[in-house]
Motif scaffolding. Structure first.
Motif, PDB file in Angstrom:
ATOM      1  N   VAL A 157       0.999  -1.595  -0.283  1.00 33.86           N
ATOM      2  CA  VAL A 157      -0.324  -0.416   0.234  1.00 33.86           C
ATOM      3  C   VAL A 157       1.173   1.272   0.340  1.00 33.86           C
ATOM      4  N   LEU A 158       1.598   1.319   1.026  1.00 33.07           N
ATOM      5  CA  LEU A 158       3.032   2.338   0.639  1.00 33.07           C
ATOM      6  C   LEU A 158       3.650   2.676  -0.227  1.00 33.07           C
ATOM      7  N   MET A 159       3.317   1.582  -1.310  1.00 34.91           N
ATOM      8  CA  MET A 159       4.935   2.425  -1.773  1.00 34.91           C
ATOM      9  C   MET A 159       3.924   2.304  -2.910  1.00 34.91           C
ATOM     10  N   TYR A 160       2.753   1.413  -3.283  1.00 31.38           N
ATOM     11  CA  TYR A 160       1.213   2.349  -4.376  1.00 31.38           C
ATOM     12  C   TYR A 160       1.808   3.491  -4.031  1.00 31.38           C
ATOM     13  N   VAL A 161       1.049   4.450  -2.736  1.00 31.05           N
ATOM     14  CA  VAL A 161       0.471   5.280  -2.573  1.00 31.05           C
ATOM     15  C   VAL A 161       2.031   6.547  -2.512  1.00 31.05           C
ATOM     16  N   ALA A 162       2.912   6.360  -2.181  1.00 31.72           N
ATOM     17  CA  ALA A 162       4.426   6.801  -2.832  1.00 31.72           C
ATOM     18  C   ALA A 162       4.836   7.104  -4.333  1.00 31.72           C
ATOM     19  N   VAL A 163       4.368   5.582  -5.340  1.00 28.71           N
ATOM     20  CA  VAL A 163       4.458   5.810  -6.731  1.00 28.71           C
ATOM     21  C   VAL A 163       3.672   7.044  -7.923  1.00 28.71           C
ATOM     22  N   VAL A 164       2.264   6.423  -7.205  1.00 30.35           N
ATOM     23  CA  VAL A 164       1.246   7.110  -7.727  1.00 30.35           C
ATOM     24  C   VAL A 164       0.631   8.207  -7.292  1.00 30.35           C
ATOM     25  N   HIS A 165       1.051   8.677  -6.035  1.00 32.11           N
ATOM     26  CA  HIS A 165       0.125   9.801  -5.735  1.00 32.11           C
ATOM     27  C   HIS A 165       1.434  10.835  -5.984  1.00 32.11           C
ATOM     28  N   PHE A 166       3.096  10.181  -5.169  1.00 29.79           N
ATOM     29  CA  PHE A 166       3.570  10.946  -5.257  1.00 29.79           C
ATOM     30  C   PHE A 166       5.429  10.870  -6.138  1.00 29.79           C
ATOM     31  N   GLY A 167       4.490   9.719  -6.975  1.00 38.91           N
ATOM     32  CA  GLY A 167       6.018   9.856  -7.888  1.00 38.91           C
ATOM     33  C   GLY A 167       7.338   9.316  -7.476  1.00 38.91           C
ATOM     34  N   SER A 168       7.370   8.760  -6.054  1.00 42.49           N
ATOM     35  CA  SER A 168       8.403   8.686  -5.872  1.00 42.49           C
ATOM     36  C   SER A 168       8.782   7.196  -5.788  1.00 42.49           C
ATOM     37  N   ASP A 169       9.882   6.708  -5.733  1.00 36.22           N
ATOM     38  CA  ASP A 169      10.122   4.832  -5.156  1.00 36.22           C
ATOM     39  C   ASP A 169      10.293   5.174  -3.835  1.00 36.22           C
ATOM     40  N   VAL A 170       9.660   4.186  -2.909  1.00 36.89           N
ATOM     41  CA  VAL A 170      10.125   3.887  -1.836  1.00 36.89           C
ATOM     42  C   VAL A 170      10.795   2.242  -1.141  1.00 36.89           C
ATOM     43  N   SER A 171      11.503   1.468  -2.335  1.00 33.72           N
ATOM     44  CA  SER A 171      11.818   0.128  -2.054  1.00 33.72           C
ATOM     45  C   SER A 171      13.605   0.755  -1.958  1.00 33.72           C
TER      46      SER A 171
END
Length: 328
Positions: A157-171
């Motif tokens: 969920v956190l990865m989806y929110v970061a990529v879709v809404h903030f355009g950043s990769d959290v991995s």
């Protein structure tokens, strides 16, 4: 007395480590076949011809044709000299493969443990002191959600929110330019800028659990006669709570040191895969699946060492903090 207690525990840890290493090596060797059997099956599935003579030569080279006790003594003798053997799958010394990953795993475990304590302790105290208040109900609800949500699902969920809404990769734990770079202050800073994401993900369920435990333990202590006596003597409410009941109720926090390290290192394998973390969990799972006994055995042995050290530190802190516990 404290030094005698520590020395006695360390002496007891030595035969325990040998016993654990023997059991770990036996469990790794228990499945039918060996690494070469898995290697031959992989070649056969890909359509390659399996040369039995080559397999026999490799089996003799790696000592797979020797009795179990001979293989174990050969392995543990190398470990005592600092040589964990050669990884069959990676064809590299095991020490080169595990140390950086173990260091990152221990760093992540320590950061997660500090995060868990820093969040769970004040919330647990508040929920006990303000029992049945709106804040107590709020934190209870959040705690149940945290306990019910798997870490890997939270990570997705956190990865989806970061990529879709903030355009950043959290991995991952490093930016692309620092993945294979040598260690420096800049790389350490990059690690610190990425580590908070897996810390929050891994610490959520543990925090929720400790909040509930702290609340229940503190509620048991708040209505004891010694608390009433201390309050009658005129102690301020904050000092009274922190000096007496919290000191007793904090025992579960100290006890978590014994199992937190191995659990966080070995129990977060799925989360490490989801977040692409370069920690020990994925490599250990791969070693177990491939029956790479030296690599898997090194990981299991180090996890046992961390468990013993964690339990020793936990017991010492409990004896120092809780006056009811004695070294004898």
């Amino acid at each position: 007395m404290l030094l005698f207690y520590i020395g006695r525990r360390v002496l007891w840890a030595i035969p325990f480590m040998f016993a654990v290493s023997l059991i770990a090596f036996a469990l790794i060797s228990a499945p039918p076949g060996d690494y070469l059997t898995t290697f031959a099956a992989t070649l056969a599935q890909s359509g390659d011809v399996v040369d039995e003579a080559r397999l026999d030569a490799l089996r003799e080279r790696y000592g797979f044709d020797q009795p179990f006790i001979v293989q174990y003594l050969r392995w543990i003798g190398g470990v005592l000299q600092g040589d964990f053997g050669i990884s069959f799958e990676w064809q590299q010394p095991v020490g080169q493969l595990i140390w950086e990953r173990m260091a990152l795993s221990v760093t992540l475990a320590l950061a997660t443990l500090m995060f868990t304590w820093a969040v769970a302790l004040p919330i647990g105290i508040y929920s006990a002191v303000r029992k049945y208040s709106i804040g107590d109900y709020f934190f209870t609800t959040i705690g149940f959600i945290g306990l019910a949500t798997p870490n890997f699902l939270f990570a997705l969920v956190l990865m989806y929110v970061a990529v879709v809404h903030f355009g950043s990769d959290v991995s991952g734990l490093f930016s692309s330019e620092y993945q294979d770079a040598p260690w420096s202050l800049a790389k350490v800073g990059d690690l610190l800028s990425h580590i908070w994401i897996p810390v929050i993900i891994l610490g959520t369920s543990a925090t929720a659990s400790l909040v509930r435990i702290m609340r229940a333990n503190l509620l048991d202590e708040l209505y004891r006669p010694y608390v009433t006596t201390a309050r009658a003597k005129g102690l301020s409410e904050f000092r009274l709570i922190m000096k007496y009941p919290v000191r007793i109720a904090i025992n579960p926090f100290i006890s978590t040191i014994g199992w937190a390290f191995p659990q966080l290192i070995s129990g977060a394998v799925i989360t490490a895969f989801v977040l692409s973390l370069p920690t020990s969990g994925p490599l250990m799972l791969q070693a177990l699946l491939a029956q790479d006994m030296y690599l898997a055995g090194a990981f299991i042995l180090l996890l046992c060492c961390l468990s013993i050290v964690g339990m020793l530190v936990s017991d010492i802190l409990l004896a120092v903090i809780d006056p009811r516990i004695r070294f004898r």
